[in-house]
Design an enzyme around this catalytic site. Structure first.
Site, short mmCIF file in Angstrom:
data_model
loop_
_atom_site.label_atom_id
_atom_site.label_comp_id
_atom_site.label_asym_id
_atom_site.label_seq_id
_atom_site.Cartn_x
_atom_site.Cartn_y
_atom_site.Cartn_z
N ASP A 37 -0.20 -6.15 2.47
CA ASP A 37 0.04 -5.02 3.36
C ASP A 37 -0.74 -5.24 4.64
O ASP A 37 -1.79 -5.91 4.63
CB ASP A 37 -0.37 -3.70 2.71
CG ASP A 37 0.28 -2.50 3.39
OD1 ASP A 37 1.36 -2.07 2.93
OD2 ASP A 37 -0.29 -1.99 4.38
N GLY A 88 1.11 1.96 -5.81
CA GLY A 88 1.64 2.38 -7.11
C GLY A 88 2.50 1.33 -7.77
O GLY A 88 2.40 1.10 -8.99
N LYS A 89 3.32 0.63 -6.99
CA LYS A 89 4.20 -0.38 -7.56
C LYS A 89 3.42 -1.63 -7.97
O LYS A 89 3.77 -2.30 -8.95
CB LYS A 89 5.32 -0.70 -6.57
CG LYS A 89 6.21 0.50 -6.30
CD LYS A 89 7.20 0.26 -5.19
CE LYS A 89 7.97 1.52 -4.87
NZ LYS A 89 7.11 2.61 -4.33
N CYS A 98 12.01 4.89 0.69
CA CYS A 98 11.98 6.32 0.32
C CYS A 98 12.58 7.13 1.46
O CYS A 98 11.98 8.06 1.98
CB CYS A 98 10.57 6.78 -0.02
SG CYS A 98 9.35 6.55 1.30
N ASP A 106 0.09 -9.24 8.30
CA ASP A 106 1.36 -8.77 8.84
C ASP A 106 2.47 -9.60 8.22
O ASP A 106 2.52 -10.82 8.41
CB ASP A 106 1.35 -8.91 10.36
CG ASP A 106 2.62 -8.36 11.01
OD1 ASP A 106 3.59 -8.08 10.29
OD2 ASP A 106 2.62 -8.22 12.25
N ALA A 161 0.84 -1.21 0.00
CA ALA A 161 0.00 0.00 0.00
C ALA A 161 0.87 1.25 0.00
O ALA A 161 1.96 1.24 0.58
CB ALA A 161 -0.92 -0.01 1.22
N PRO A 162 0.42 2.31 -0.67
CA PRO A 162 -0.90 2.49 -1.31
C PRO A 162 -1.03 1.91 -2.70
O PRO A 162 -2.08 2.03 -3.31
CB PRO A 162 -1.04 4.01 -1.34
CG PRO A 162 0.34 4.51 -1.48
CD PRO A 162 1.19 3.57 -0.67
#
Length: 410
Positions: free
Chosen positions: A254, A238-239, A349, A280, A235-236
Site C-alpha cells: 500500500d 482486512g483482506k 467498494c 506506490d 490497507a487497512p
C-alpha cells in the site's frame, strides 16, 4: 463565557457538515479539526452522529426547510445548515423541540436566528415526519438507476457490526459467545453499540471488524496452502488478514504508511503474518511471482454509504472518472505481473458502473466466473459471472456494503 451545555457538540457537527458539503472532505477527515477542542467522548459521539444523520437525510431535510420558507435559502446559508442540524435532532434523536432550540439557536445571531427559530417552529407545529427511507439526490438516482430507491431505503438505519474470524471452524463458538448470528463460515454479525475492544475475543485476536461484503473478494481465492498472493492496495488490511488466515503467503502493498500501521497492529493482535511493503503500485516492481493477486482498488467508496453517508454528497462524475482512470492503470500493472495459470481478483467498494463492470469488460484474461456455491445464502452472481452487492441486499439480515467483484485466470 461558558457555553450552553451541548452547544460545543452542535458547533462541531456544523463544522463537519460544512467541511463535507463545501470542501469535499470525508466526515473522518472533517472530524480531526472539528472535534479537536471537544474532550468528552459523549459530546464527540454526538457531533459525529448529528453530522452523519444530516448527510443521510439531507435531501429530505432540505425539502422540509424549503416548504416553510417564502424564498429558498441558499445551499451554503448558515441558517439552512443550523436548521438541518435542528431537524435531525428532533426527528432522528427524539430530542424535544425546546431542547433543540436551546442548544442550536445560539449558533446564530440576529435575523438568521429569528429566521431559523420561525422555520423550526412552523415545522414542529406541522408535526412533519421523515419518509421511511432517505430520498436520493437527482445525481445519485440517475447513477444508481432502478436500485436507487431500494439502496436508499437500506440507509434508514446505520448498519450492524460484522466480524471476520481468524478460524472459520470456530464460527459456532463465537456466534454463541458473542450473541451474534453468522451469515457465512467465519462471519459473525452483532448489533451496533458495543465498543469493539470490549468484546470477547478482541484481545486474543480471534477476529477483526470487516463488513460481510468486504470479505467476499478474498473468499473467492480459496485456501492458500502456502501459495503466494499479492494483496495490492492492501490497507487497512482486512483482506490481508483473511488471506493469511486461509493459508496464503501474503505480500501486502500500500502507498500509505499510516494506514499500514493499522494492519501491523492487527497482525500482531491476531498472530498472523504477512510481508508489508510501503510503495506506490504504479511504480513498484515485484521481485518475485505470485500465484494470485487481489486488487481491492482505490475507489469512490459509494458502496459504504450506510456507514459513510457523506459519499452521497461529495462524490460526482469527476471523482468517479478520476478513480476509474487510476483503477485502469492498476489493473494493467496487476495483469502484467501474473504468471501463466495464476488468478486475479478485482474488487471495488463502489456502486458506480464505471468502476466495476466498466473495468471488468476490459480485463484481457480468461474469466473464472463466480459461482453460487461460493457465496452466502441470498447473494447471486450476475449473468456475466461477476458479483455485484448493494446495501439493499439481505434486507432481513441487516444488509451489506456495495461491492463489485470479478475473477480471472491468466
Amino acid at each position: 463565557m461558558v457555553d450552553t451545555p451541548g452547544l460545543p457538540a452542535r458547533r462541531a457537527a456544523l463544522r463537519m457538515m460544512d467541511a463535507v458539503l463545501h470542501r469535499g472532505e470525508t466526515l473522518e477527515q472533517a472530524e480531526r479539526g472539528a472535534l479537536r477542542s471537544i474532550n468528552g467522548p459523549a459530546d464527540r459521539a454526538l457531533a459525529r452522529a448529528i453530522a452523519a444523520e444530516v448527510m443521510r437525510w439531507l435531501v429530505d431535510l432540505d425539502a422540509m426547510i424549503d416548504s416553510a420558507t417564502k424564498k429558498r435559502l441558499p445551499d451554503d446559508a448558515k441558517p439552512r445548515s443550523v436548521l438541518r442540524l435542528m431537524l435531525v435532532q428532533w426527528l432522528r434523536f427524539d430530542t424535544p423541540p425546546h431542547a433543540v432550540i436551546a442548544t442550536a439557536l445560539p449558533l446564530l445571531t440576529g435575523g438568521p436566528r429569528r429566521l431559523a427559530h420561525g422555520v423550526f417552529s412552523t415545522l414542529s407545529k406541522r408535526e412533519v415526519t421523515l419518509p421511511e427511507g432517505p430520498t436520493p439526490s437527482d445525481a445519485v438516482a440517475m447513477r444508481w438507476g432502478d436500485r436507487a430507491q431500494d439502496i436508499m431505503a437500506a440507509l434508514a438505519v446505520p448498519p450492524p457490526l460484522d466480524l471476520a474470524l481468524r478460524d472459520h471452524a470456530e464460527t459456532e463458538k463465537w456466534a454463541g459467545e458473542l450473541g451474534g448470528e453468522s451469515l457465512a463460515p467465519g462471519h459473525i454479525r452483532l448489533p451496533r453499540g458495543t465498543p469493539v475492544d470490549q468484546l470477547p475475543g478482541f484481545e486474543e485476536g480471534a477476529w477483526w471488524v470487516q463488513d460481510l461484503a468486504a470479505t467476499l473478494p478474498a473468499r473467492l481465492l480459496g485456501a492458500g496452502e502456502g501459495r503466494r498472493v499479492l494483496d495490492l492496495c492492501a490497507a487497512p488490511g482486512g483482506k490481508t488478514l483473511q488471506l493469511a488466515a486461509a493459508g496464503w503467503t501474503v505480500t501486502a502493498l500500500d502507498i500509505s504508511e499510516r494506514r499500514l500501521e493499522r494492519l501491523r497492529n492487527n497482525l500482531e493482535r491476531t498472530g498472523l503474518a504477512a510481508e508489508i511493503i510501503t510503495a506506490d503500485a504504479l511504480t513498484w516492481q515485484p521481485a518475485k511471482q505470485f500465484d494470485a493477486i487481489l486488487l481491492d482498488a482505490p475507489c469512490t467508496a459509494t458502496g459504504t454509504c450506510r456507514r459513510h453517508p457523506d459519499v452521497l454528497h461529495r462524490i460526482g462524475q469527476r471523482q468517479i472518472h478520476e478513480m476509474a482512470e487510476l483503477q485502469q492503470k492498476l489493473l494493467a500493472r496487476a495483469v502484467s505481473w501474473l504468471p501463466e495459470g495464476s488468478t486475479l481478483v478485482y474488487a471495488v467498494c463502489s456502486l458506480e458502473e464505471e468502476e466495476g463492470e466498466g473495468q471488468a469488460t476490459n480485463v484481457p484474461l480468461r474469466q473464472k466466473p463466480v459461482t453460487q456455491d461460493e457465496l452466502p445464502t441470498g447473494l447471486h452472481p450476475d449473468s456475466n459471472g461477476w458479483l455485484r452487492t448493494d446495501p439493499a441486499m439481505l434486507p432481513d439480515a441487516g444488509g451489506l456494503d456495495g461491492f463489485f467483484i470479478g475473477r480471472w485466470v491468466k
